[in-house]
Design a protein around this motif. Sequence first.
Motif, PDB file in Angstrom:
ATOM      1  N   ILE A   1       0.839  -1.203   0.000  1.00 36.53           N
ATOM      2  CA  ILE A   1       0.000   0.000   0.000  1.00 36.53           C
ATOM      3  C   ILE A   1       0.871   1.250   0.000  1.00 36.53           C
ATOM      4  CG2 ILE A   1      -1.656   1.336   1.362  1.00 36.53           C
ATOM      5  CD1 ILE A   1      -2.840  -1.321   2.316  1.00 36.53           C
ATOM      6  N   HIS A   2       1.924   1.235   0.843  1.00 30.16           N
ATOM      7  CA  HIS A   2       2.858   2.366   0.891  1.00 30.16           C
ATOM      8  C   HIS A   2       3.484   2.601  -0.483  1.00 30.16           C
ATOM      9  CE1 HIS A   2       3.297   4.287   4.713  1.00 30.16           C
ATOM     10  NE2 HIS A   2       3.444   3.167   5.386  1.00 30.16           N
ATOM     11  N   LEU A   3       3.910   1.526  -1.117  1.00 29.69           N
ATOM     12  CA  LEU A   3       4.563   1.622  -2.425  1.00 29.69           C
ATOM     13  C   LEU A   3       3.615   2.232  -3.456  1.00 29.69           C
ATOM     14  CD1 LEU A   3       7.411   0.672  -3.421  1.00 29.69           C
ATOM     15  CD2 LEU A   3       6.241  -1.275  -4.448  1.00 29.69           C
ATOM     16  N   LEU A   4       2.386   1.748  -3.476  1.00 31.68           N
ATOM     17  CA  LEU A   4       1.392   2.254  -4.424  1.00 31.68           C
ATOM     18  C   LEU A   4       1.077   3.728  -4.148  1.00 31.68           C
ATOM     19  CD1 LEU A   4      -0.673   1.804  -6.680  1.00 31.68           C
ATOM     20  CD2 LEU A   4      -2.288   0.997  -4.939  1.00 31.68           C
TER      21      LEU A   4
ATOM     22  N   TYR B   1      12.548   7.335  -7.584  1.00 28.37           N
ATOM     23  CA  TYR B   1      12.155   7.766  -6.238  1.00 28.37           C
ATOM     24  C   TYR B   1      11.793   6.579  -5.349  1.00 28.37           C
ATOM     25  CZ  TYR B   1      12.268  12.850  -6.408  1.00 28.37           C
ATOM     26  OH  TYR B   1      12.696  14.155  -6.438  1.00 28.37           O
ATOM     27  N   LEU B   2      11.127   5.596  -5.891  1.00 28.98           N
ATOM     28  CA  LEU B   2      10.752   4.429  -5.084  1.00 28.98           C
ATOM     29  C   LEU B   2      11.985   3.660  -4.634  1.00 28.98           C
ATOM     30  CD1 LEU B   2       7.586   3.083  -6.952  1.00 28.98           C
ATOM     31  CD2 LEU B   2       7.708   4.510  -4.899  1.00 28.98           C
TER      32      LEU B   2
ATOM     33  N   TYR C   1      13.252   3.137  -0.801  1.00 32.63           N
ATOM     34  CA  TYR C   1      13.602   1.812  -0.288  1.00 32.63           C
ATOM     35  C   TYR C   1      14.980   1.848   0.379  1.00 32.63           C
ATOM     36  CZ  TYR C   1      15.023  -3.085  -0.233  1.00 32.63           C
ATOM     37  OH  TYR C   1      15.482  -4.316   0.151  1.00 32.63           O
ATOM     38  N   LEU C   2      15.936   2.530  -0.277  1.00 32.23           N
ATOM     39  CA  LEU C   2      17.287   2.616   0.281  1.00 32.23           C
ATOM     40  C   LEU C   2      17.299   3.399   1.590  1.00 32.23           C
ATOM     41  CD1 LEU C   2      19.350   3.282  -2.980  1.00 32.23           C
ATOM     42  CD2 LEU C   2      19.146   1.142  -1.700  1.00 32.23           C
ATOM     43  N   PHE C   3      16.368   4.337   1.749  1.00 29.77           N
ATOM     44  CA  PHE C   3      16.259   5.102   2.982  1.00 29.77           C
ATOM     45  C   PHE C   3      15.351   4.410   4.000  1.00 29.77           C
ATOM     46  CE2 PHE C   3      18.307   8.463   0.720  1.00 29.77           C
ATOM     47  CZ  PHE C   3      18.822   9.319   1.673  1.00 29.77           C
TER      48      PHE C   3
END
Length: 468
Positions: free
Chosen positions: A12-15, A62-63, A67-69
């Motif tokens: 959900i966060h990703l979307l 950006y995604l 993810y890296l952060f």
Amino acid sequence: MIKDNQNLLNKIHLLLDAVMIIAAYATSWFIKFVLGIGGMDEGGVLPPETYFSLLYSIVPVYLVIYYLFRMYTPKRTMRFRLELDTLFLANTVGIFVLLAILYLAKARDFSRVMLFYFYILNFVYDGGYRYVLRRILRSMREKGYNQKHVLLVGYSQAAEAYIDRILGNPEWGYRIYGILDDHKKPGWTYKGVEVIGEIDSLQEILSSNDLDEIGISLSLQDYDRLEEVVAFCEKNGVHTKFIPDYNRLIPTKPYTEDLNGLPVINIRNVPLTNSGNAFMKRCVDVVGAIAAIILFSPAMVVCAILIKTGSNGPVIFKQERVGRHNKPFEMYKFRTMVMQTTEDEAKGWTVKDDPRVTPVGRFMRRTSLDELPQLFNILKGDMSLVGPRPERPQFVEKFKEEIPRYMIKHQVRPGMTGWAQVNGYRGDTSIRKRIDYDIYYIENWTMLLDIKILILTLFKGFVNKNAY
């Protein structure tokens, strides 16, 4: 299980992140080229298709940066401010990556004004939806939904502290299933959390319950079983946390360093032991002290005249205090008391309606004007603008025997103002509480914290009801 819920929440966060990126980008284009805010610069010659085709690169980039952060890790116990800090850093890196891509592609006609709007709006949109989602999840958890079930292995002070925090923060969504311990009888409870068996019953409980986490909270006397419990939990594939019972020995904020593969726990993290941090703070102290001396020189002249005409004695009062590395120094203040012998002065600190304080001195103490000569202590290097307040040697000897961790405050330069003072612990207040705030400052120092304390001092630190 909660793991399935977390996987769903991550999706959900990703979307939503992708939707917010697109929405922020589209809004920025609308503001720049439809509303014309920011002027119609050379970027206006590019067709809309060129701008929106860049989204095929912006969204995945950006995604990946998010993810890296670690923007998709569980944040049940993370403060929203820390999440916003991470989001801000991720977006800052993202915009620089985007600018680098456009530079390498030699896209000089691409509107930088629009990208600035995108940078601001993406942070606002993303932060806004995360705040709303956080509030929804916390409301659900407070009502008993989306709970994470935890079993504690071992009863100790660490277990009590863990339970206290869980019960005090129901929005985190943790539910403690029970405690396993070899020294407490089954049925014994701590704040409603029950001891349900001995440590050896861990296997039986894991096989019959769908637990999300195991919290190893063994007391120090049971650490000989630590390896056994960890090995068993890993063998059963259950997520395990270690809640160390060392607060009685190391009541602080330790940090771990890697010594060529060997983890070494440092008892205390003191950022100002770093040479770069110390140099930066010293530069700010010198510049700030010079600026303050110039700014307050008229007030200091007036104070000196009032003291000299109001009572006999010198204008400046010098008193021995204990500074960094336990070294004594002479601290300067405007004299606010009648002249007295060294023996009388050493009897105790000032209390309310102290007859030794002169009328002019009482006003200066209330307004902290008597502290202004310490700006010269700062220039000498005895003190800092911000830090724990220094104390007289006789009280240092007394408090170091009575108050645990009292001497830690001497690992940094003492200050004119400090974290304890802006939180109300000044004058005749709790020494223990004051030390807690001092230690927090020492372990969590940043230049931003210093600036915050200086700003708070302007509003809260000068006039204080406890300054007698």
